[in-house]
Design a protein around this motif. Structure first.
Motif, mmCIF file in Angstrom:
data_model
loop_
_atom_site.group_PDB
_atom_site.id
_atom_site.type_symbol
_atom_site.label_atom_id
_atom_site.label_comp_id
_atom_site.label_asym_id
_atom_site.label_seq_id
_atom_site.Cartn_x
_atom_site.Cartn_y
_atom_site.Cartn_z
ATOM 1 N N LYS A 174 0.942 -1.063 -0.003
ATOM 2 C CA LYS A 174 0.010 -0.114 0.036
ATOM 3 C C LYS A 174 0.796 1.143 0.083
ATOM 4 O O LYS A 174 1.879 1.258 0.364
ATOM 5 N N ALA A 175 0.302 2.344 -0.549
ATOM 6 C CA ALA A 175 1.100 3.597 -0.502
ATOM 7 C C ALA A 175 1.391 4.206 0.777
ATOM 8 O O ALA A 175 0.352 4.337 1.471
ATOM 9 N N PRO A 176 2.606 4.371 1.127
ATOM 10 C CA PRO A 176 2.889 4.602 2.394
ATOM 11 C C PRO A 176 2.495 6.296 2.581
ATOM 12 O O PRO A 176 2.230 6.868 3.602
ATOM 13 N N GLU A 177 2.330 7.045 1.451
ATOM 14 C CA GLU A 177 1.947 8.420 1.411
ATOM 15 C C GLU A 177 1.016 8.559 0.154
ATOM 16 O O GLU A 177 1.228 7.998 -0.907
ATOM 17 N N LYS A 178 0.449 9.899 0.361
ATOM 18 C CA LYS A 178 -0.420 10.293 -0.924
ATOM 19 C C LYS A 178 0.853 10.828 -1.832
ATOM 20 O O LYS A 178 1.711 11.620 -1.550
ATOM 21 N N GLY A 179 0.792 10.441 -3.251
ATOM 22 C CA GLY A 179 1.618 10.993 -4.111
ATOM 23 C C GLY A 179 1.429 10.262 -5.503
ATOM 24 O O GLY A 179 0.717 9.241 -5.620
ATOM 25 N N ARG A 180 2.357 10.648 -6.545
ATOM 26 C CA ARG A 180 2.429 9.713 -7.637
ATOM 27 C C ARG A 180 3.288 8.752 -7.754
ATOM 28 O O ARG A 180 4.610 8.942 -7.002
ATOM 29 N N TYR A 181 3.343 7.437 -8.077
ATOM 30 C CA TYR A 181 4.119 6.372 -7.870
ATOM 31 C C TYR A 181 4.609 5.977 -9.243
ATOM 32 O O TYR A 181 3.772 6.042 -10.160
ATOM 33 N N TYR A 182 5.815 5.702 -9.447
ATOM 34 C CA TYR A 182 6.367 4.927 -10.623
ATOM 35 C C TYR A 182 7.231 3.742 -10.178
ATOM 36 O O TYR A 182 7.882 3.733 -9.125
ATOM 37 N N PHE A 183 7.116 2.838 -10.945
ATOM 38 C CA PHE A 183 8.235 1.568 -10.817
ATOM 39 C C PHE A 183 9.702 2.190 -11.045
ATOM 40 O O PHE A 183 9.796 2.973 -11.658
ATOM 41 N N VAL A 184 10.719 1.617 -9.979
ATOM 42 C CA VAL A 184 12.089 1.789 -10.489
ATOM 43 C C VAL A 184 12.395 1.278 -11.843
ATOM 44 O O VAL A 184 11.746 0.533 -12.397
ATOM 45 N N SER A 185 13.047 1.891 -12.664
ATOM 46 C CA SER A 185 13.374 1.526 -13.778
ATOM 47 C C SER A 185 13.523 0.169 -14.122
ATOM 48 O O SER A 185 13.222 -0.497 -15.096
ATOM 49 N N GLU A 186 14.429 -0.460 -13.251
ATOM 50 C CA GLU A 186 14.708 -2.044 -13.492
ATOM 51 C C GLU A 186 13.348 -2.751 -13.505
ATOM 52 O O GLU A 186 13.338 -3.490 -14.481
ATOM 53 N N ILE A 187 12.461 -2.453 -12.596
ATOM 54 C CA ILE A 187 11.263 -3.311 -12.648
ATOM 55 C C ILE A 187 10.345 -2.845 -13.888
ATOM 56 O O ILE A 187 9.719 -3.605 -14.622
ATOM 57 N N ASP A 188 10.431 -1.526 -14.288
ATOM 58 C CA ASP A 188 9.511 -1.131 -15.196
ATOM 59 C C ASP A 188 9.975 -1.601 -16.518
ATOM 60 O O ASP A 188 9.274 -2.048 -17.377
ATOM 61 N N ILE A 189 11.284 -1.676 -16.803
ATOM 62 C CA ILE A 189 11.805 -2.383 -17.949
ATOM 63 C C ILE A 189 11.450 -3.921 -18.182
ATOM 64 O O ILE A 189 10.867 -4.302 -19.032
ATOM 65 N N LYS A 190 11.297 -4.583 -16.856
ATOM 66 C CA LYS A 190 11.178 -5.806 -17.122
ATOM 67 C C LYS A 190 9.593 -6.014 -17.160
ATOM 68 O O LYS A 190 9.328 -7.003 -18.176
ATOM 69 N N ILE A 191 8.990 -5.176 -16.693
ATOM 70 C CA ILE A 191 7.248 -5.280 -16.742
ATOM 71 C C ILE A 191 6.947 -5.091 -18.246
ATOM 72 O O ILE A 191 6.302 -5.704 -18.741
ATOM 73 N N LYS A 192 8.014 -3.936 -18.735
ATOM 74 C CA LYS A 192 7.324 -3.529 -20.141
ATOM 75 C C LYS A 192 7.903 -4.787 -21.417
ATOM 76 O O LYS A 192 7.362 -5.106 -22.173
ATOM 77 N N SER A 193 9.010 -5.227 -20.956
ATOM 78 C CA SER A 193 9.469 -6.205 -21.939
ATOM 79 C C SER A 193 8.825 -7.616 -21.777
ATOM 80 O O SER A 193 8.340 -8.273 -22.688
ATOM 81 N N GLN A 194 8.479 -8.099 -20.576
ATOM 82 C CA GLN A 194 8.132 -9.525 -20.193
ATOM 83 C C GLN A 194 6.684 -9.568 -19.715
ATOM 84 O O GLN A 194 6.302 -10.480 -19.482
ATOM 85 N N GLY A 195 6.249 -8.321 -19.248
ATOM 86 C CA GLY A 195 4.676 -8.242 -18.964
ATOM 87 C C GLY A 195 4.907 -8.718 -17.374
ATOM 88 O O GLY A 195 5.934 -8.911 -16.653
ATOM 89 N N LEU A 196 3.766 -8.302 -16.649
ATOM 90 C CA LEU A 196 3.417 -8.519 -15.371
ATOM 91 C C LEU A 196 3.878 -10.153 -15.069
ATOM 92 O O LEU A 196 3.783 -10.839 -15.736
#
Lengths: 468, 216, 746
Positions: free
Chosen positions: B118-140
């Motif tokens: 869960k979100a520890p604080e209110k705000g906008r969240y992004y995956f760190v790039s390492e995870i983001d790249i993995k998700i984009k290339s190989q999917g969830l």
């Protein structure tokens, strides 16, 4: 006097100050808020003082369409932009007066906002009037050879001036807000930096012009408060010193007047500097036909050389610190009221000689932040916020005192402004410390950690105020 | 493991969700749908390129913005707003009763079955790039995550903070945030499924796939 | 099966064919045949063998008789049904029956990069006297394969057209003639590389320069697909074929959409087929084909062996004719041509270099002279005369300036440059030092002034800044309203106030950069130097050459609305001092569609650029394609203008294309798409067919951004994307960088 209905296109403490000014002048007002801001006192005040029809919820403070839709529905006749948001957006000001249902814009005419919003143009106007500006180019330089020649002479110039380690700045002329600026410490590196900035500027702004300026160190940041009507009358409300800032160049304490030679000694003739920058500012305001409230921002070098930095064509956060030392007919001045009057085309009913200055004012900006940790904003819930009432204290805030308040993360993190007045520097400083000591600001974040504020930082800096 | 069938039965008792359609900004509202009981459609087409049923137009500064039904369903309630009235931003206009699709039921059940970070604080969240790249290339479901890993970047007030994942090791099974929108404090960011439970979860999904009938 | 069964079966098939051709129409003759055949079949068990034979004979005669009679009743739409019928002859039949032997290249049934396009190396043997000659030919054409599914009805994919192009080039290398056979309802409109439009453009451009004889035979000539292999020296059309800018159904869909919101009646399709003048007779009359080859009644089918013989003679004759008309001495050519009717004359099918050049010149002239009657030039006679004089003097001037002096001057300049370079290298260092020394001398010092510039006002000639230049205010800016940016959902763009958007932002969303449509006048004021525009041929006027219903009125409206007489504005103008010739397709004039007048203006503009040695810019404010209501008069502009473009490029011209808004179909698939430098403005859509047409013809679901400029760039269709606010700078930059020293001419 015609009665107006003024839409306040802003939030927080400035919205409250404007609505109070409207009430005092006998005008009606309309306020707006967004869902994140529902708990702000400016909403409570609007409902309390104007009734249920004076408050509209909008989707964003940044969307001009929302403002105009509300203006039309509420039958507003004028718009006050406050500071930030649309205050210096000449397109907004232009639309106010050019749309089918025309309104009054409480601020300078849009053309002036446009012209003075253009830093190059401002610098050129200043130079035309022999007003000192930061040494360097006053037009975008496109040609590489010309740029290099300019850089070379700027280094020579600084050497002649006795600057020990001259530095020049290369800026994208179309940039702003710290984007596309780099320092050059010696001429050999200039070419590389120039290339980089030009490439960046071409990509980012589709304009590869650059500005080359001297970088001035250890300066003081001064301001001249100007007021002008649309009938050619221009007056000033003295100077302010805004040198105490956070590392992100955000002002934290403002003092009026700008220097205090009565008890502090300066390496230069401080009175003359203050008078000079006032004269220069008035000269420019007259030249451009300025017609509202405005601030001329100056930097003063340790040698006492002033350079014009920019002109802010709006009411500023720190207007109150100038107001608290100004008297007209013995009365304290409200610059926002004056701005509204002139914005509704009234004539200025006083002369420069009617304005008297008394004592010294200090404005503290109170924020939830951690000055020891790069001024990181603190987010959480304010549970306790109170201060003693003093006749010499003006407090402006949108934070409710009778209930807890979650700090919204979407906006500027200012919480409150405390303005203290004293007979002299000594008294003002003592009162300042007294105020800060008695100010209560407590809260917790989601992890139960206590609120962090800049009160200690403000206290520490109070002692050093106006020392240069 | 939670009792899936009980939960399913619970959902079956009220197999719908009421969606409130609100004014996205101020303006004068003109309803295109005027009666309750009218069936509406959400966006359709392979790329959701055909907008849903036109519910109303919101006219502001000479521009009539169409408001389309977000999901398939039935208009069940109108708030007390007159046609042609000026509304403020966020004013609720009408309710649509939307019958849950299989996917939505699966999502509800997953939210109960997965470990939610869960979100520890209110705000906008992004995956760190390492995870983001993995998700984009190989999917969830391709990303293993362990307690203490750098998972997200929290962006608020123009500052970015790295958020470390806390919870059981496992794979990132679903995400619940959109980096364009602010997440409230405590809102779910993503769901993690411990690796030894992946099969259990699959069984649950299969059960829903076969045991849920979508209603019109 | 007995002989009788077979004959009955045969008659049944003939009847079925007739019924297919006549569609749903009631026809007494057709029903008569039906009932007669039916009666006979009913009565069959009770008939004796001789009776059967006799009755079969007379039935067969009746069929033949009525077929001949029905032949005269064929409507244009019936012809469309004939060429699309599975029994229609196809290219494989022709390869078997017209040529003496062949090898199919790159295809074996469905195993082919595109089974709808067939390439074959074939030969024709000719016995002349005692000698036998084998004459090789490259045969290229679409294959419908009697309805074989994988042939896709002869609708060729981009890579099929690419294959065709490849083997045209092989034919050039081998110096053998090309015979193309056009059996296509149109190209398959997908954008995958090499792209439907761009590949057709490449084909047409290449064919404009193929220096071997090309003979085209048209059975079903459906728009761009036909042009992809149709730019021939001689075009023979089969009498029952059609050659059209669009299928009658397509035309009806467009007309119907305008009229009654979607419902397309068979009557409307019939009427469109009639109005589009798609038959062989019509096209011969208009000049777009050279001759007609008569087919058997109700169209040629595989069993009509006589017909193949005729076709064989026809293609041989056509090829001979082309060869002879460009070969050797004029006098000899004339004699030879006259003797052509004698089949015993043998003509060798190879061409010398010189003859090849003559062939290309002849081809250029042939197409250049087409469709001249389909527009009106109301320029007064004295102006025409003036133009002719000026054109001649420009030609002379250009010859002297670029050919004669230019060549020498270039040689001198090159020499001078070389010398300069040497000198510079030698003295550069010395000079540098000297100048430093000079600056140190008291008298030469100019630093004082420089210091002044650091703190006082410098002089700044702003030149032509954006604001000063932007004197054109779009009428769209004169309304107090906001417009929503279509990317609002993706980028949270705010609604834009029209005066800001169109007055300050050049119609570009200040947040996400989306380009709103901007009228062409904006470009005239913001791309070209002020007061530098001089228009030419403004009085060349679009007409309604086919008397297409309603077009007259639509044209009048467009002319009134835009103040232009056609959808193409041609002018010379300066871009930061560089003079260019521009042809601009105006989206507001009938969607920027191209007809005979537009094509003529475009060609003239290209010629002007060639004559004056100027760069040429095609600015496509928008084009919906060829103007369908002009039929083949519009379609022929594809090869026509491309030929002009090729001539210009080969002379050394620089041809830039800039697409704005939406650019589709014919023009993109020919004279625009053939440019090596095509740029698009952001938010432009570029493609062959719109999403609706793609969905109808291919059944594919097309994503909403299928045609957008970024997709086109990724597919390699265009060479770059520009921001509208940068066009002027980018064009200038492009002219400088691609033009080089002698700017536009080699």
């Amino acid at each position: 006097m015609k009665k107006h209905k003024i839409l306040i296109a802003n939030r927080g403490e400035i919205a409250i100050r404007i609505l109070n000014a409207c009430r005092k002048l006998g005008h009606e007002f309309v306020c707006v808020y967004t869902k994140e801001d529902a708990q702000s006192e400016h909403c409570t005040e609007a409902l309390k003082q104007g009734g249920p029809n004076t408050l509209y919820r909008i989707s964003s403070y940044q969307d001009p369409n929302e403002i105009f839709a509300v203006a039309d529905d509420s039958e507003a006749t004028a718009i006050h932009p406050g500071y930030g948001f649309f205050a210096e957006d000449f397109r907004f000001a232009r639309r106010v007066v050019q749309r089918t249902r025309k309104l009054k814009f409480i601020g300078p005419s849009w053309k002036i906002i446009q012209d003075l919003g253009d830093k190059i143009n401002t610098k050129r106007v200043a130079r035309r009037l022999n007003v000192p500006t930061i040494p360097g180019s006053d037009r975008p330089i496109v040609d590489d050879l010309e740029a290099e020649e300019l850089a070379r002479s700027l280094f020579n110039f600084q050497n002649e001036q006795g600057v020990e380690q001259p530095v020049i700045l290369v800026k994208a002329s179309a940039g702003g807000g710290g984007m596309g600026i780099e320092e050059v410490h010696d001429l050999d590196r200039f070419r590389t930096v120039l290339r980089g900035i030009k490439n960046y500027a071409r990509r980012q702004f589709r304009d590869e012009g650059v500005l080359i300026e001297q970088r001035i160190f250890d300066f003081n940041h001064l301001e001249v408060q100007i007021l002008a009507d649309s009938h050619g009358k221009v007056v000033h409300f003295g100077t302010r010193n805004c040198t105490v800032q956070s590392i992100g160049r955000q002002k934290r304490i403002e003092v009026a007047p700008g220097f205090y030679p009565q008890s502090i000694s300066y390496a230069f003739d401080a009175d003359k500097v203050l008078n000079d920058i006032i004269d220069y500012s008035l000269r420019m305001a007259r030249e451009v036909g300025y017609n509202s409230i405005g601030t001329w921002e100056w930097i003063v070098s340790p040698m006492g050389n002033p350079f014009l930095m920019e002109v802010n064509t709006r009411i500023q956060v720190e207007n109150g610190v100038s107001a608290i030392i100004s008297r007209i007919g013995g009365q304290e001045v409200d610059l926002i009221q004056e701005q509204i009057r002139l914005g509704l085309d009234e004539r200025m009913h006083f002369e420069q000689k009617d304005i008297r200055f008394e004592g010294l004012g200090i404005e503290y900006r109170i924020l939830a932040e951690d000055p020891e940790n790069a001024f990181t904003p603190w987010v959480g819930r304010i549970e306790n916020f109170s201060w003693p009432d003093f006749p010499w204290l003006r407090m402006h805030t949108h934070i409710p005192r009778e209930r807890a308040y979650d700090i919204p993360t979407e906006f500027d993190p200012n919480l409150a402004l405390g303005i203290v007045w004293g007979q002299d520097l000594e008294q003002a400083r003592d009162r300042g410390i007294r105020f800060l000591n008695q100010l209560v600001l407590e809260g917790r974040n989601y992890m139960g950690e206590p609120l962090k504020s800049n009160i200690q930082f403000l206290k520490e800096n109070t002692r050093k105020l106006l020392v240069f | 493991m939670i009792d899936i069938m009980a939960l399913l039965n619970e959902i079956k008792k009220a197999p719908y969700r009421e969606i409130t359609v609100s004014a996205p900004h101020t303006g004068r509202i003109e309803f295109a749908v005027k009666d309750t009981g009218i069936k509406v459609d959400g966006a359709t087409g392979t790329w959701s390129e055909r907008p849903g049923t036109l519910l109303a137009r919101l006219i502001r500064e000479g521009n009539a913005k169409p408001l389309h039904a977000p999901e398939k369903g039935e208009v069940v309630h109108f708030f007390d707003i007159e046609d042609g009235q000026f509304v403020q931003a966020g004013t609720p206009l009408l309710n649509i009763r939307h019958f849950l699709t299989k996917q939505e039921v699966i999502d509800i059940i997953l939210k109960k079955a997965l470990h939610l970070f869960k979100a520890p604080e209110k705000g906008r969240y992004y995956f760190v790039s390492e995870i983001d790249i993995k998700i984009k290339s190989q999917g969830l479901r391709s990303v293993n995550i362990r307690d203490g890993d750098e998972a997200l970047i929290l962006s608020r007030m123009k500052r970015e903070t790295i958020i470390h994942y806390e919870g059981p090791d496992g794979i990132i099974y679903t995400t619940y945030f959109n980096s364009n929108e602010s997440v409230e404090m405590g809102g779910p960011l993503f769901g993690v499924c411990p690796e030894d439970q992946v099969n259990n979860i699959k069984t649950v999904i299969d059960k829903i796939q076969s045991g849920w009938e979508e209603q019109e | 099966m007995t002989e009788i069964d077979k004959q009955i079966q045969d008659l049944k098939e003939r009847l079925q064919y007739i019924q297919d051709i006549f569609g749903n129409r009631e026809n007494a003759n057709v029903s008569l045949l039906g009932s007669k055949l039916n009666d006979f079949v009913q009565a069959l068990p009770s008939l004796g063998p001789s009776q059967i034979k006799r009755q079969l004979g007379s039935l067969s005669d009746l069929f033949t008789f009525l077929e001949n009679k029905l032949e005269k009743e064929l409507t244009p739409m019936d012809r469309v049904r004939i060429v699309r019928h599975p029994q229609r002859i196809c290219l494989k039949d022709i390869l078997e029956n017209v040529y003496d032997n062949y090898t199919e290249i790159g295809g074996q049934g469905e195993y082919s990069i595109d089974p709808s396009m067939i390439i074959a190396r074939a030969y024709i043997t000719r016995n002349v006297g005692k000698k036998i000659y084998k004459q090789p030919v490259m045969v290229i054409g679409q294959e419908k394969g009697h309805g074989q599914e994988f042939r896709n009805g002869g609708s060729v994919k981009p890579w099929g057209n690419a294959k065709a192009l490849e083997y045209m080039k092989v034919a050039v290398t081998e110096n053998i003639p090309i015979h193309t056979y056009i059996f296509t309802p149109g190209s398959y409109p997908v954008e995958d590389y090499p792209g439907a439009a761009q590949q057709i453009a490449r084909n047409i451009y290449a064919m404009a320069g193929i220096n071997v004889p090309v003979v085209a035979v048209i059975s079903e000539g459906g728009s761009g697909g036909a042009e992809a292999i149709g730019l021939a020296d001689t075009r023979i059309m089969l009498s029952h074929g059609y050659y059209s800018v669009i299928s009658p159904e397509g035309a009806a869909a467009i007309e119907g959409r305008a009229k009654s919101g979607g419902r397309i009646s068979p009557e409307l399709v019939e009427s469109c087929a009639r109005q589009l003048r798609i038959t062989a007779q019509d096209n011969l009359k208009m000049g777009y084909i050279d001759r007609i080859l008569q087919e058997p009644a109700l169209g040629a089918r595989p069993e009509h062996f006589d017909f193949f013989k005729k076709l064989r003679q026809e293609v041989i004759l056509a090829t001979d004719e082309i060869i002879l008309s460009v070969r050797g001495i004029k006098l000899f050519r004339a004699i030879a041509l006259r003797k052509l009717n004698n089949p015993n004359i043998y003509v060798r099918w190879g061409l010398s270099q010189k003859s090849g050049e003559r062939l290309l010149w002849r081809r250029y002239q042939k197409y250049r002279s087409l469709s001249q009657w389909a527009y009106r030039d109301s320029t007064p006679a004295w102006q025409k005369y003036k133009r002719a004089v000026s054109e001649t003097s420009w030609s002379v001037y250009s010859f002297l300036r670029y050919e004669f002096f230019g060549r020498h001057q270039r040689a001198i300049t090159h020499l001078a440059e070389d010398v300069q370079g040497e000198v510079h290298a030698l003295f550069g260092r010395a000079m540098h030092k000297a100048s430093r020394l000079l600056r140190k001398l008291p008298g030469v010092k100019n630093e004082k002034e420089e210091v002044c510039q650091l703190t006082t006002l410098s002089t700044w000639e702003e030149g032509m800044s954006w604001d000063e230049h932007c004197r054109y205010i779009s009428p769209q800016a004169n309304q107090d309203r906001t417009l929503p940016c279509p990317n609002t959902v993706k980028f949270n763009c705010l609604d834009l106030w029209a005066p800001d958007l169109f007055g300050d932002f050049a119609g570009v969303c200040s947040h996400c950069g989306h380009h709103f449509p901007m009228e062409y006048e904006w470009y005239l004021f913001n791309v070209f130097d002020p007061r530098s525009i001089s228009e030419f041929s403004p009085r060349l006027e679009s007409l309604n050459p086919l008397d297409f219903e309603g077009l007259e009125h639509k044209l009048d409206q467009a002319k009134k609305q835009t103040g232009h007489k056609s959808g193409c504005m041609t002018f010379e103008a300066d871009i930061k001092g560089i003079r260019v010739v521009v042809a601009m397709l105006l989206a507001r004039f009938r969607g920027g569609s191209v007809g005979a007048a537009e094509g003529e203006k475009f060609s003239r503009a290209v010629e002007q650029a060639r004559r004056k040695h100027m760069p040429f810019l095609a600015y496509v404010h928008g084009t919906a394609g060829i103007r369908i209501q002009e039929g083949t008069n519009g379609l022929i502009q594809m090869p026509r203008c491309t030929l002009s473009v090729r001539r210009y490029l080969e002379a050394g011209g620089l041809y830039l294309v800039l697409y704005d808004t939406n650019s589709y179909a014919g023009p993109v698939a020919s004279f625009l798409g053939c440019s090596p430098y095509q740029f698009a403005i952001r938010s432009a859509n570029i493609g062959f067919a719109g999403p609706g047409v793609i969905r109808e013809t291919t059944g594919l679901d097309i994503p909403p951004d299928y045609h957008n400029a970024f997709m086109a760039l990724s597919r390699g269709h265009i060479q770059g994307i520009w921001d509208r606010r940068e066009i002027r700078n980018n064009l200038h930059h492009a002219l400088r960088t691609m033009g080089g020293e002698f700017l536009y001419y080699r």
